[in-house]
Scaffold this motif. Structure first.
Motif, short mmCIF file in Angstrom:
data_model
loop_
_atom_site.label_atom_id
_atom_site.label_comp_id
_atom_site.label_asym_id
_atom_site.label_seq_id
_atom_site.Cartn_x
_atom_site.Cartn_y
_atom_site.Cartn_z
N ASP A 61 0.79 -1.11 -0.14
CA ASP A 61 -0.12 0.07 -0.06
C ASP A 61 0.96 1.17 0.09
O ASP A 61 0.67 2.22 -0.58
CB ASP A 61 -0.99 -0.21 1.25
CG ASP A 61 -2.07 -0.85 1.13
OD1 ASP A 61 -2.37 -1.36 -0.13
OD2 ASP A 61 -2.65 -1.16 1.88
N ALA A 62 1.91 1.40 0.84
CA ALA A 62 3.05 2.40 0.85
C ALA A 62 3.41 2.73 -0.40
O ALA A 62 3.72 3.90 -1.17
CB ALA A 62 3.98 2.27 2.00
N LEU A 68 1.21 6.67 -6.79
CA LEU A 68 0.22 7.51 -7.10
C LEU A 68 0.25 9.04 -6.67
O LEU A 68 -0.05 9.81 -7.64
CB LEU A 68 -1.18 7.18 -6.08
CG LEU A 68 -2.62 7.59 -6.30
CD1 LEU A 68 -2.72 7.19 -7.69
CD2 LEU A 68 -3.32 7.04 -5.52
N ARG A 69 1.23 9.34 -5.86
CA ARG A 69 1.60 10.67 -5.54
C ARG A 69 2.43 11.34 -6.61
O ARG A 69 2.49 12.42 -6.98
CB ARG A 69 2.32 10.74 -4.13
CG ARG A 69 2.78 12.07 -3.79
CD ARG A 69 3.65 12.11 -2.28
NE ARG A 69 2.49 11.84 -1.16
CZ ARG A 69 2.59 10.66 -0.52
NH1 ARG A 69 3.48 9.56 -0.94
NH2 ARG A 69 1.76 10.49 0.34
N ALA A 70 3.45 10.31 -7.13
CA ALA A 70 4.36 10.73 -8.06
C ALA A 70 3.55 11.20 -9.42
O ALA A 70 3.91 12.31 -10.15
CB ALA A 70 5.44 9.91 -8.27
N ALA A 71 2.61 10.09 -9.66
CA ALA A 71 1.74 10.46 -10.88
C ALA A 71 0.79 11.79 -10.93
O ALA A 71 0.64 12.48 -11.87
CB ALA A 71 0.62 9.35 -11.07
N GLY A 89 -5.14 -1.71 -1.49
CA GLY A 89 -5.25 -1.70 -2.70
C GLY A 89 -6.39 -0.65 -3.23
O GLY A 89 -6.47 -0.48 -4.54
N ARG A 90 -7.02 -0.18 -2.24
CA ARG A 90 -8.11 0.92 -2.72
C ARG A 90 -7.48 2.29 -2.32
O ARG A 90 -7.20 2.54 -1.26
CB ARG A 90 -9.20 0.61 -1.75
CG ARG A 90 -10.58 1.35 -1.97
CD ARG A 90 -11.87 1.09 -1.23
NE ARG A 90 -12.19 -0.21 -1.70
CZ ARG A 90 -13.09 -1.01 -1.25
NH1 ARG A 90 -13.70 -0.57 0.14
NH2 ARG A 90 -13.28 -2.03 -1.45
N GLY A 115 -0.47 -1.65 -8.16
CA GLY A 115 -0.81 -1.80 -6.49
C GLY A 115 -1.98 -1.05 -6.21
O GLY A 115 -2.42 -1.18 -5.06
N VAL A 116 -2.80 -0.47 -7.23
CA VAL A 116 -4.09 0.18 -6.90
C VAL A 116 -4.94 -0.52 -7.72
O VAL A 116 -5.02 -0.60 -9.07
CB VAL A 116 -4.10 1.71 -7.34
CG1 VAL A 116 -5.45 2.39 -7.23
CG2 VAL A 116 -2.94 2.32 -6.22
#
Length: 204
Positions: A61-62, A68-71, A89-90, A115-116
């Motif tokens: 998750d981390a 996600l943060r980078a995207a 994963g959510r 991972g998502v």
């Protein structure tokens, strides 16, 4: 560092006595300041890296949250300030968007992130909050105070007057109390993404 300071002091003494005339006083001070700044920068970098290593988390998750943060940061604009959360994963993304085009970029950027498996965008139009309302930070503090939430399993965000609740609680009563607290605290709307912990199987 001591030899450098000693050399500078000797040079300054020589300057006062008429020697070392090719080295102006301000230049000597610049050398000393540069050395101090270099040391300070190095120490700061070491400190930051140490804290970063302590905060590193290699859980799936981390890692997904970091991707996600980078995207989002690559999109720039308001999206670089969006806050992602990933649990089992959510994913949830909390923040604002400046235009419909930026919102669409957020949708595209958060698709197919490793991972998502599911993404919920909790994004609100920038500047859309009511003109007369409590500050977002004040509303959040009120929610935490009224609800008595002390667990890291529940995240409380307030964006443009909208409360976003993310996480897990143990009982339905806790969830209802949290929702009631959000409304009493001054949130104009509440998005509830809180779920209950799975009931443990009865032991024989």
């Amino acid at each position: 560092m001591r030899p450098l300071r000693l050399a500078l002091i000797l040079c300054l003494l020589g300057l006062a006595a008429g020697g070392c005339s090719s080295l102006p006083l301000f230049a000597a001070l610049d050398v000393m300041n540069a050395a101090e700044l270099s040391k300070t920068g190095y120490d700061m970098a070491v400190g930051l890296n140490s804290r970063k290593s302590l905060e590193e988390n290699d859980s799936p998750d981390a890692q997904a949250e970091a991707r996600l943060r980078a995207a989002l940061e690559q999109q720039g604009g308001n999206l670089r300030y969006a806050i992602p959360h990933v649990s089992q994963g959510r994913a949830y993304v909390v923040g604002t968007y400046a235009s419909p085009q930026e919102l669409e970029r957020a949708r595209k950027a958060t698709r197919n992130v490793k991972g998502v498996r599911e993404v919920t965008l909790c994004l609100f139009p920038a500047g859309s909050g009511p003109a007369r309302r409590l500050a977002d930070g004040e509303v959040r503090d009120n929610i935490l105070r009224l609800s008595g939430i002390r667990t890291r399993e529940v995240r409380v965000h307030v964006v443009e007057g909208n409360a976003v609740l993310i996480g897990r609680v143990h009982t339905k009563a806790e969830e209802e109390h949290l929702l009631e607290s959000a409304h009493i605290a001054g949130a104009t709307r509440v998005q509830n993404h809180v779920t209950l912990y799975a009931a443990r199987p009865a032991t024989r």
